[in-house]
Design an enzyme around this catalytic site. Structure first.
Site, PDB file in Angstrom:
ATOM      1  N   CYS A   1      10.381   5.486  -4.045  1.00  0.00           N
ATOM      2  CA  CYS A   1      11.568   4.938  -5.435  1.00  0.00           C
ATOM      3  C   CYS A   1      10.647   3.534  -6.096  1.00  0.00           C
ATOM      4  CB  CYS A   1      12.635   4.601  -4.787  1.00  0.00           C
ATOM      5  SG  CYS A   1      14.279   6.199  -4.627  1.00  0.00           S
TER       6      CYS A   1
ATOM      7  N   GLY B   1       6.998   6.726  -7.770  1.00  0.00           N
ATOM      8  CA  GLY B   1       7.924   7.888  -7.515  1.00  0.00           C
ATOM      9  C   GLY B   1       7.698   9.234  -8.460  1.00  0.00           C
TER      10      GLY B   1
ATOM     11  N   ASN C   1      15.425   1.486  -3.480  1.00  0.00           N
ATOM     12  CA  ASN C   1      14.647   1.948  -3.452  1.00  0.00           C
ATOM     13  C   ASN C   1      15.002   1.831  -1.582  1.00  0.00           C
ATOM     14  OD1 ASN C   1      10.779   0.676  -3.338  1.00  0.00           O
ATOM     15  ND2 ASN C   1      11.729   2.422  -2.603  1.00  0.00           N
ATOM     16  N   GLY C   2      14.238   3.045  -0.734  1.00  0.00           N
ATOM     17  CA  GLY C   2      14.546   2.677   0.467  1.00  0.00           C
ATOM     18  C   GLY C   2      15.375   3.933   1.321  1.00  0.00           C
TER      19      GLY C   2
ATOM     20  N   CYS D   1       6.995  -3.131   5.033  1.00  0.00           N
ATOM     21  CA  CYS D   1       6.076  -1.958   5.429  1.00  0.00           C
ATOM     22  C   CYS D   1       3.997  -2.234   5.043  1.00  0.00           C
ATOM     23  CB  CYS D   1       6.713  -0.913   4.245  1.00  0.00           C
ATOM     24  SG  CYS D   1       5.877   0.549   3.843  1.00  0.00           S
TER      25      CYS D   1
ATOM     26  N   TYR E   1      -1.571   2.016   0.501  1.00  0.00           N
ATOM     27  CA  TYR E   1      -1.461   3.073   0.088  1.00  0.00           C
ATOM     28  C   TYR E   1      -0.839   2.871  -1.245  1.00  0.00           C
ATOM     29  CZ  TYR E   1      -0.879   7.871  -1.615  1.00  0.00           C
ATOM     30  OH  TYR E   1      -0.313   8.615  -3.091  1.00  0.00           O
TER      31      TYR E   1
ATOM     32  N   SER F   1      -6.825   5.791  -3.981  1.00  0.00           N
ATOM     33  CA  SER F   1      -6.426   4.955  -3.318  1.00  0.00           C
ATOM     34  C   SER F   1      -7.335   4.140  -2.705  1.00  0.00           C
ATOM     35  CB  SER F   1      -5.710   5.932  -2.393  1.00  0.00           C
ATOM     36  OG  SER F   1      -5.983   7.004  -2.130  1.00  0.00           O
TER      37      SER F   1
ATOM     38  N   ASP G   1     -10.634   6.989   2.665  1.00  0.00           N
ATOM     39  CA  ASP G   1      -9.758   7.076   2.774  1.00  0.00           C
ATOM     40  C   ASP G   1      -8.299   6.312   3.369  1.00  0.00           C
ATOM     41  OD1 ASP G   1      -7.816   8.586   0.950  1.00  0.00           O
ATOM     42  OD2 ASP G   1      -8.747  10.417   1.806  1.00  0.00           O
ATOM     43  N   ASP G   2      -7.628   6.471   2.292  1.00  0.00           N
ATOM     44  CA  ASP G   2      -6.653   5.148   3.401  1.00  0.00           C
ATOM     45  C   ASP G   2      -6.177   5.988   4.848  1.00  0.00           C
ATOM     46  OD1 ASP G   2      -4.087   6.978   2.427  1.00  0.00           O
ATOM     47  OD2 ASP G   2      -5.251   7.275   0.415  1.00  0.00           O
TER      48      ASP G   2
ATOM     49  N   CYS H   1       8.480   7.965   9.457  1.00  0.00           N
ATOM     50  CA  CYS H   1       9.237   6.510   9.029  1.00  0.00           C
ATOM     51  C   CYS H   1      10.545   6.699   8.785  1.00  0.00           C
ATOM     52  CB  CYS H   1       8.510   6.040   7.756  1.00  0.00           C
ATOM     53  SG  CYS H   1       8.771   4.773   7.142  1.00  0.00           S
TER      54      CYS H   1
ATOM     55  N   CYS I   1       6.126  -3.218  10.040  1.00  0.00           N
ATOM     56  CA  CYS I   1       6.179  -2.894  10.530  1.00  0.00           C
ATOM     57  C   CYS I   1       4.927  -1.490  11.057  1.00  0.00           C
ATOM     58  CB  CYS I   1       7.819  -1.794   9.653  1.00  0.00           C
ATOM     59  SG  CYS I   1       8.153  -0.404  10.344  1.00  0.00           S
TER      60      CYS I   1
ATOM     61  N   CYS J   1       5.186   3.754  12.363  1.00  0.00           N
ATOM     62  CA  CYS J   1       4.414   4.568  12.241  1.00  0.00           C
ATOM     63  C   CYS J   1       3.089   5.405  12.841  1.00  0.00           C
ATOM     64  CB  CYS J   1       4.462   5.343  10.248  1.00  0.00           C
ATOM     65  SG  CYS J   1       3.280   3.935   9.598  1.00  0.00           S
TER      66      CYS J   1
END
Lengths: 470, 470, 470, 470
Positions: B6, B34, B112-113, B251, B257, B298, B360-361, B397, B447, B450
């Site tokens: 979001c 989004g 958002n989240g 994050c 990205y 990206s 690439d990311d 995640c 964080c 992931c």
């Protein structure tokens, strides 16, 4: 911004496979050539009547064709079209391909270009009883083909005779019940390439469409040539309308701006021509700077060429909002005031305290350049040097490009120094006129009309673009 | 591909000017966060009942808001939202902002989240008689605020109490009849910034939205902070839910990205962090090559960083079709088979005979990387070296990113050598895990969940994402 | 014109067959009860979670459900709704059925009627933390059911407890994961019937819906009764909220105008009641005339009764344009000025030189009657005698009928003679108040509130209809 | 059911007022003549180029024209059309009016009828180079007018010359830049009337459209006549294509079924003709019964005539669902199985224990009659006597009516007794063939082709309806 008017695509699968999905993907890859309307028409060569199914509409390819729309177009031969309107207003009636029935059955036409004698053609046709349901040139072409067909042995012969009456720019793909025809005006203003995939032959405005659908590039349709694919899969070529190569007039803006950089047109890589333009920009007017960047997307490759020649590092200086392109370029759109900021943003960390060279393909009215330069200065750029990968253009194009009225062009009655001052750059230089041939390695003869006012073919006596809507 | 879920935006013009157009432009600039649904809700602070007008729908901002839709939303306070669904299915009912009436009037929320304790919250609420008309977390948050409001002096006090019950990631913008509130979870998983333009205060997920609307960046909402803008234009801050900085968990994928490179989040330039990632990729595993390029869009900035560090020229190797993005990433879309070729093409002239480094990311399933590498080889690349500007990720995640099931991840139970072989690269390397802190200059606590499976806050015992649709 | 607010439908096929198409046909036959929005919600009783699929939208049933929309709603239990808004504004958010999740799973509600204590209910709920996402009464009902469910053994027990808190008119159909419930307020304001077709049980507002789907009429849900169909196909009845019959207050306008004449409600044929009304109109105030006709469609049956009683030939005097109904009754529609002439025309050959008796169900503002009488005179009628098959109404309805504000009613502060003069009739008479019981054969106790201002249940202290949108 | 193919409307306000709203209302009142597509085209006679604005689409008038669509069509001259397709498939391309440019400027045509020599016309035109973009006859008419215009003094002269080449049925309204023309084939198959309102002249298919817009009936366009309204407001009449009255062939089904009963066509009231048909049905075959009713809507007036002649009380026996008409008659619609029950229901109280006479305008395939009779019996009717207000029809119509293939007609190779048995009536009788002239008082000469196979004008050698889509 300048606008191309159209992209065309055609395919004939001799083995009978459905082609609509391939046309759909082909049009997606030609979408940069026209975003106002699009359409697909298909037929089945095993149907003796050659019934044509078509779907046309306003908007992008993936807006017009949704759900199972493409599935509803079975057939092994078809043509497609994407359109930006220069001649003919932006209405659903004018969307292409034009689908019609005539003395020998059905036809579907897709046309890229602009005729210069459409008023005369229209008048002549009207005086012999023609009726016009659209304002697009394609309808005139269809009439001429239909009339010539009566005394012709074949549809391709009729196309050849019709072409003798057409002046101006046209790359055509025509579907008849059992033949697919690609044809190009004798000057070769607009591109048209031939491809092959398994049992299918393809015509497309650019080679990038061949790559997308996994077809192999065969060759370009030559200026003036008529290429017919028949039901045996034979390719029949008619060169009777061709001119000597030195009379050709390939549109140089296809290389500078219109075509996708991954396309190769008439043997010239678009990417290479832009790299060269960037190199010449540096070589002909070197400057010291910390970073060189392109105005996205069209300035990027020339900026890379500039970086290669100069050794100045290439930088990514702008972020482009990739979700909003069409909203702001659509004719009749209001609230343009914020459009540059909504579309582009400069990255402070990439430019702060730096001397920046910015490369763009052209300056039209100058408003975008002005905003971009301010944006860079606000982001902290110490110097901003603008480089344009084409000469200043000053003259109308009658051959398929939408150029604003002369008075609106920034180069109109202004010196380069005056332009520089107006847009607020520290320095400004354009590609030299004599470099235009070099960027295509002087292998093809180009049209420089928009820079010089001298055209390969006589322009109409007055500017007739868009006349039929007045 | 990974997906953010979001973007949020809010604005309150104390002087009474209409804000819906500004929200529209703000959402356009957050569209990358989004693309499934979006909405705007506005109110007029001079209306004693705080009546809310809203418009929400499936699709991009410029698809949902057409014609005079935005004009039909008068009001000087409002919130907006763009959404990609991770929790809550992709239906119109789940579009945000959530608009509701409660004991003290109206509320509109944009979130958002991803909450990690939504099943418990939902169960608790249900056991005291709540009914749920959506499957989004925002409805739970609204309930908690509504219940806490009864015993609270103010809506911001109720938000503060509600936050004590929320676990997981949330950046919130809440509109009450005469206040605009921005709040962020104590770990700061998702970004939220404060801006100002004339008499208006703004909250937005990223600073790029401030640039687009011409607002000045004020500061970030701090992790755990509640910022209230009242009708006097005062900004009231509540830090009672804040945690010490070393417990934060920003994050890192926002930098790698999700966020736009022109944004600065929590004091860190997204552009800079990607440049650094590219540099470390070279420095930690140098290789000789002729050209380095990013997978658009990206990978571009990291590729530039790689070029800077290595001296290998940056190249533009791919052409991206900018007209079709969303068609192919939409959930439930069929016919993905050709999608890479339709979206990207490699330029033969840029790669033929060359040793190419591609940045690439991330690699998710590996199918895109595989196609890209083949494409480069078919275009004549002599060597293809893949560099990834993040470590291999392997863990789910729970804090707002949509990661596929573990078994679908290419890094699951594969060594880097096995991955390299599978995607067909000559060499492959990832950003080292220990470099992650460096790319944000170790100024913020991030964080790494992931990549490591260790999260700043306890994850739920089982993966509950999307449960309420089952 | 007066407007009913809703029609409801529910079906549960114990044998597991899909029901959405049956709901679609049922709603088509209840379309006269509401044309603004409609919806269908279905579930599968074999799904342990009771997941509900729904589709709702603005417009007629055959506008909202097109293509394969109905096919996309598999499930053997479902409810449907057609709506005209009296309470709750006319927006998509307010379309029914209301679909929600609560402590025991999912619920879907369809409601016909109007609560009289919604402000108090809403306030009470809000003070205990409820949030409201719509402005419809159904949301309040859902909350009460959800809260009572916590301490109840079953959903029907919770419905029974909730009903004790509801004042006003409601006929409800509620779908829970494995039960279908029909319930009606203790006064029986709005109708609700039970039907059966093979292995399926049906609830519907009127018997005409049973005929359409080929179901057999079983009986009416009694005022105050809760009827539950469970997964064994048992019908469980709860009469604990029922009142003695003499306290019932069936809406007499269902018989006079709202219901379809082929329906039988609470044992009374709508057709018969209208025939009787026409007879009494003649018998209580006989006049000589050449032809008697109804204002289409609602006046036709009473006109037939008038013809039977009087021996005056029944005539078809008007032509109604059957294609435009909804366009002109839609709230917010402009350009009403021509609407009577567009909808109706008088046939000169049927009325020229004749004394005409015209029967209508009611006169609201009088503008339509005025136009109709002028139309007849222009078509050559010698005399025009207006007969109204209900008494003059003067009082608001709080129980589910949309009556304009008192000051707009033609009968407000006017004698019948003054009304006659205003509409331009030669004579005018209304059905006598004492005849109302007779037209339903005095078998049921009716509500005469809109004629007398005396209601079966206390009305709210102030007119609260539509308050939540203010 | 039989289908008319079109309704036409034209208006020219000499004083310059906008006409699009009037066309909109006119088309609403002609909607019964065609529900598949519709369109409006307008122009401004003060514009020297006569630029035409138009809007056409699939669907009902109030579906195609929504929001401010009509406001967007400024102009003081215009034509409108509603269409049901018999010739020409049901696609947007075939929607009328046809708008075109020709040698003398613009034309817009609206056409009701069916040409019988369209294949020859089409072939001839094609052989001289015409192209066809639609499959409708109107395009052929436009071509002929355009070609004749070259050698003509005026557009009306060209229309007159073109008419000499047209065979079959056509009522035309043509808009040229400064003239409005109404014309009718020499047999007068289809109606066309002239009206006047203030400074505006009107053409319409039926007088009901004049009533709706408040225009005064002037007269009918005579068979073969061309009526031109010029910019001075003069009406110029050309009778050169007229035939003697005894060769006329007015379609009798306009009176029996197609036209609205409030229309008067060629001096004959549609209402009166139906009353007479009902009377003859009783007089020619009297029977005893308790009630007589019409199959709604088309049988009602004849049933009334039957009641008048017989003294048997007229009853309202059916309820028709007025919301669903078009859904079920749309070509290509599936799920017809329930359509009769969804559209009609019988009222038990009106028929139980009674001998019922039911009047319908025609029986086509017999399936509807079968269902209706069963429905009456299920509702308790003791006897059901079917009366049809036209003779059995057996022959195709080539003049604008859509009749199914012969083999599908119930009267094909069946005696009346066999038909009676098949539909399950107790008795059945049709209007006698010799009564057809009587119902129009023998004042006009009618076409009886569909009953006798003998047509006023030679039919085509083979059935060519719909050929161009094959």
């Amino acid at each position: 911004m300048l606008h191309e008017e159209c992209g065309v695509f055609g395919i004939y699968d001799i083995a009978g496979g459905d082609v609509a999905h391939t046309i759909y993907y082909g049009l997606l890859s030609l979408q940069h050539r026209g975003q106002e309307s699009c359409g697909i028409a298909v037929s089945n060569t095993s149907d003796p009547r050659g019934k044509v199914l078509s779907n046309k509409g306003m908007g992008l390819v993936n807006e017009v064709f949704t759900g199972d729309d493409v599935d509803k177009l079975p057939g092994n031969i078809g043509v497609g079209h994407v359109r930006y309107s220069t001649a003919g207003s932006s209405t659903r009636e004018n969307a292409q391909p034009l689908v019609l029935e005539y003395v020998k059955g059905t036809l579907a036409l897709a046309h890229n270009g602009n005729l210069t004698n459409s008023p005369e053609l229209r008048e002549n046709l009207a005086y012999t009883g023609a009726i016009f349901q659209t304002t697009i040139d394609s309808e005139l072409i269809a009439y001429l083909v239909a009339r010539e067909r009566i005394e012709s042995e074949s549809v391709e012969e009729a196309v050849g005779k019709a072409m003798k009456k057409l002046h101006g720019a046209y790359s055509l793909v025509i579907m008849s019940p059992r033949k697919l025809i690609g044809a190009r005006d004798p000057f070769g203003f607009r591109p048209l390439v031939i491809g092959k995939r398994d049992s299918a032959y393809v015509f497309a405005s650019e080679t990038c469409a061949l790559d997308t659908i996994g077809a192999e590039y065969v060759r370009d349709v030559e200026p003036g040539e008529i290429v017919t694919v028949n039901s045996e899969g034979e390719i029949i070529s008619d060169h009777s309308n061709c001119l000597p190569k030195d009379r050709h007039g390939h549109c140089i803006f296809e290389y500078i701006y219109f075509a996708r950089p991954d396309s190769t047109l008439d043997g010239i890589s678009v990417y290479e021509s832009r790299i060269k333009a960037g190199k010449y920009l540096y070589e002909d007017d070197p400057i010291e700077a910390d970073v060189v960047a392109g105005v996205p997307e069209s300035g990027n490759v020339a900026a890379l060429g500039y970086s290669m020649a100069s050794g100045i590092p290439f930088g990514q200086v702008f972020v482009k909002n990739s979700y909003i392109g069409r909203t702001f370029i659509k004719p009749g759109q209001k609230r343009r005031e914020d459009s540059v900021m909504v579309k582009l943003n400069a990255m402070r960390n990439a430019v702060e305290g730096k001397r920046v060279v910015i490369v763009d393909d052209s300056i039209v009215r100058g408003t975008t350049s002005d905003r971009i330069i301010s944006m860079l200065r606000e982001a902290g750029a110490k110097e901003v040097h603008m480089r344009i990968s084409s000469p200043p253009f000053l003259w109308p194009c009658f051959f398929g490009t939408d150029v604003p009225a002369r008075e609106q062009l920034i180069a109109f009655e202004r010196t380069i120094e005056e332009i520089r001052e107006k847009i607020g750059a520290d320095t400004l230089s354009y590609l030299k006129l004599e470099r235009l041939g070099d960027i295509v390695s002087n292998k093809i003869n180009i049209c420089r009309g928009c820079f010089t006012g001298t055209y390969p073919e006589n322009p109409p006596e007055e500017d007739i673009r868009g006349e039929f809507e007045k």
